[in-house]
Write an enzyme that holds these catalytic residues in place. Structure first.
Site, PDB file in Angstrom:
ATOM      1  N   GLU A  19      -9.910   0.056  -6.459  1.00 26.67           N
ATOM      2  CA  GLU A  19      -9.030  -0.793  -5.664  1.00 26.67           C
ATOM      3  C   GLU A  19      -9.677  -2.120  -5.271  1.00 26.67           C
ATOM      4  O   GLU A  19     -10.853  -2.170  -4.892  1.00 26.67           O
ATOM      5  CB  GLU A  19      -8.617  -0.069  -4.373  1.00 26.67           C
ATOM      6  CG  GLU A  19      -7.606   1.031  -4.563  1.00 26.67           C
ATOM      7  CD  GLU A  19      -6.922   1.394  -3.267  1.00 26.67           C
ATOM      8  OE1 GLU A  19      -6.830   0.519  -2.387  1.00 26.67           O
ATOM      9  OE2 GLU A  19      -6.487   2.553  -3.129  1.00 26.67           O
ATOM     10  N   CYS A  74      -4.267   5.913  -5.256  1.00 24.08           N
ATOM     11  CA  CYS A  74      -3.715   4.575  -5.000  1.00 24.08           C
ATOM     12  C   CYS A  74      -2.236   4.654  -5.336  1.00 24.08           C
ATOM     13  O   CYS A  74      -1.871   4.821  -6.513  1.00 24.08           O
ATOM     14  CB  CYS A  74      -4.423   3.528  -5.869  1.00 24.08           C
ATOM     15  SG  CYS A  74      -3.784   1.854  -5.663  1.00 24.08           S
ATOM     16  N   GLY A  88      -0.942   1.727  -7.258  1.00 32.38           N
ATOM     17  CA  GLY A  88      -1.576   1.813  -8.571  1.00 32.38           C
ATOM     18  C   GLY A  88      -0.911   2.852  -9.449  1.00 32.38           C
ATOM     19  O   GLY A  88      -0.782   2.673 -10.669  1.00 32.38           O
ATOM     20  N   CYS A 134       0.870  -1.174   0.000  1.00 36.05           N
ATOM     21  CA  CYS A 134       0.000   0.000   0.000  1.00 36.05           C
ATOM     22  C   CYS A 134       0.908   1.225   0.000  1.00 36.05           C
ATOM     23  O   CYS A 134       1.471   1.576   1.046  1.00 36.05           O
ATOM     24  CB  CYS A 134      -0.932   0.012   1.208  1.00 36.05           C
ATOM     25  SG  CYS A 134      -2.079   1.427   1.196  1.00 36.05           S
ATOM     26  N   HIS A 174      -1.934  -5.529  -9.967  1.00 30.28           N
ATOM     27  CA  HIS A 174      -2.483  -4.364 -10.664  1.00 30.28           C
ATOM     28  C   HIS A 174      -2.683  -4.678 -12.140  1.00 30.28           C
ATOM     29  O   HIS A 174      -1.895  -5.427 -12.734  1.00 30.28           O
ATOM     30  CB  HIS A 174      -1.522  -3.166 -10.547  1.00 30.28           C
ATOM     31  CG  HIS A 174      -1.491  -2.566  -9.177  1.00 30.28           C
ATOM     32  ND1 HIS A 174      -2.371  -1.597  -8.760  1.00 30.28           N
ATOM     33  CD2 HIS A 174      -0.704  -2.833  -8.105  1.00 30.28           C
ATOM     34  CE1 HIS A 174      -2.119  -1.279  -7.507  1.00 30.28           C
ATOM     35  NE2 HIS A 174      -1.127  -2.023  -7.081  1.00 30.28           N
TER      36      HIS A 174
HETATM   37  N1  LIG Z   1      -6.490  -2.322  -2.275  1.00 26.67           N
HETATM   38  C1  LIG Z   1      -5.085  -2.682  -2.438  1.00 26.67           C
HETATM   39  C2  LIG Z   1      -4.246  -2.239  -1.217  1.00 26.67           C
HETATM   40  C3  LIG Z   1      -4.159  -0.716  -1.043  1.00 26.67           C
HETATM   41  C4  LIG Z   1      -3.383  -0.051  -2.141  1.00 26.67           C
HETATM   42  C5  LIG Z   1      -3.446   1.470  -2.194  1.00 26.67           C
HETATM   43  N2  LIG Z   1      -4.242   2.143  -1.201  1.00 26.67           N
HETATM   44  C6  LIG Z   1      -2.056   2.094  -2.305  1.00 26.67           C
HETATM   45  O1  LIG Z   1      -1.867   3.266  -1.898  1.00 26.67           O
HETATM   46  O2  LIG Z   1      -1.173   1.399  -2.844  1.00 26.67           O
HETATM   47  C7  LIG Z   1      -4.951  -4.211  -2.636  1.00 26.67           C
HETATM   48  O3  LIG Z   1      -5.818  -4.948  -2.159  1.00 26.67           O
HETATM   49  O4  LIG Z   1      -3.953  -4.631  -3.236  1.00 26.67           O
END
Ligand SMILES: N[C@H](CCC[C@H](N)C(=O)O)C(=O)O
Length: 283
Positions: A212, A221, A224, A78, A163
Site C-alpha cells: 500500500e 486492501c 486494492g 479506503c 492502484h
Molecule cells: N494506502 C491507501 C489507502 C488505504 C487503502 C486500503 N487500506 C483499503 O482498504 O482500501 C492509499 O494511500 O491510497
C-alpha cells in the site's frame, strides 16, 4: 486533549477511528505518524477521521470520512475502513444502511446481521490523467522501466485512490516487499500508487497481496481488491464477480454491469476501544 478511539480491522487491515464530529482534533502528519507507531503509539495501517458532512454537500451523508496513512499522507479511498465505519455507524444509528462522504464520492455501506458489511465503492476511473499517470498512455498496459523483467506490465485505475495491479503466474514470481516500494514511488505515478500483486486461481477467484501507498505491505486492501478484480475483468482473466483471497482474509467483489459500480463485501471487526492523550504525541 483526551480522545476516545476505536481500534478496528477489515480482514486484518487495521485502523484507529477518531471522532471529530463534535470538535476538531489537532492531527498534523507528524502526530499521525507517531500514533501509527506499533510500539510507541497505538499502531494502525490507516487513521480514520469521522467529521460532520459539509453543510452544502449535495446528497445527504451520515458522516464525512477521511483516511490517513501512517506516513501522514491522506488517501481518497479506503475500502476496508469504509466497511468498519459502516458497521460503527449502523450500530450508532440503529439502521443497516449508512452513507459516507469520502473524497472519492458518496458511498453506501450496508451492515448485515452476520457481521459482513457491503460497500458500494462507486465506479472505477480508467483515464491516465485520473489514476494519475505521469504521461498519456494505455492504463491497461503500464510498462515501468527499471523493474525486474519478471514483472509484467501493470493495469492501472483509480478507486478514488491510485492502484496498479500486476497479474503473475505464481505468487512466488515477485516479492511484493522488494518490488512494491519501487512501484509505489515510480516516476510513472506522480501521486505514488498502491501496488497489487495478483494470481488468477479461477475465473471467479484471485489471490492478492498489496503493497500500500504510504503504509507498506498490509494483510488486506479493500480498494486494492476492487482494483484487482476490475483489472482482471478488463484483461479478460475473470468474470465480474470474484472472491479475492488476501493474507488477512477473503473479500467478495462484484463489478456491477448495470451501473459500473464496484460492490465490496467483507468483515468489519471492532477489536477494542480506548482513550489517548494526543499531547503525548508529536505536535
Ligand atoms: N494506502 C491507501 C489507502 C488505504 C487503502 C486500503 N487500506 C483499503 O482498504 O482500501 C492509499 O494511500 O491510497
Amino acid at each position: 486533549m483526551q480522545v476516545d478511539f476505536h481500534k478496528m480491522h477489515g480482514a486484518g487491515n487495521d485502523f484507529v477511528v477518531l471522532d471529530a464530529r463534535k470538535r476538531a482534533l489537532p492531527l498534523a502528519p507528524a502526530r499521525i505518524a507517531a500514533l501509527a507507531d506499533r510500539r510507541r503509539g497505538i499502531g494502525f495501517d490507516q487513521l480514520v477521521l469521522l467529521q460532520t458532512d459539509e453543510p452544502d454537500a449535495t446528497g445527504a451523508a451520515d458522516v464525512r470520512v477521511r483516511f490517513f496513512n501512517p506516513d501522514g499522507s491522506e488517501a481518497g479511498a479506503c475500502g476496508n475502513a469504509s466497511r468498519c465505519v459502516g458497521r460503527l455507524l449502523s450500530a450508532e444509528l440503529h439502521r443497516p444502511a449508512i452513507r459516507l462522504r469520502t473524497a472519492a464520492g458518496l458511498l453506501e455501506a450496508v451492515a448485515d446481521t452476520d457481521g459482513t458489511v457491503t460497500v458500494d465503492m462507486g465506479a472505477p476511473r480508467f483515464g491516465w490523467d485520473t489514476v494519475p499517470l505521469a504521461r498519456e498512455g494505455d492504463t491497461l498496459r503500464v510498462v515501468l522501466d527499471g523493474l525486474p523483467p519478471e514483472l509484467p506490465p501493470g493495469a492501472a485505475l483509480s478507486m478514488g485512490n491510485p492502484h496498479c495491479s500486476f497479474f503473475l503466474p505464481t505468487a512466488a514470481a515477485v516479492d511484493p516487499v522488494l518490488v512494491g516500494p519501487v512501484v509505489e514511488r515510480h516516476p510513472m505515478f506522480p501521486e505514488r500508487v498502491n501496488a497489487g500483486f495478483a494470481v488468477v486461481e479461477a475465473p471467479d477467484r484471485l489471490r492478492l497481496r498489496v503493497w500500500e501507498r504510504g503504509a507498506g505491505l498490509t494483510l488486506a486492501c479493500g480498494s486494492g481488491a476492487c482494483a484487482a478484480a476490475v483489472n482482471a475483468h478488463r484483461l479478460g482473466l475473470c468474470g465480474r464477480a470474484v472472491t479475492v483471497e488476501l493474507d488477512g482474509g477473503v473479500l467478495g467483489i462484484e463489478w456491477r454491469a448495470s451501473d459500473d459500480h464496484v460492490l465490496m463485501s467483507g468483515p468489519a471487526v471492532l477489536s477494542f476501544s480506548g482513550r489517548v492523550e494526543l499531547e503525548e504525541f508529536a505536535a
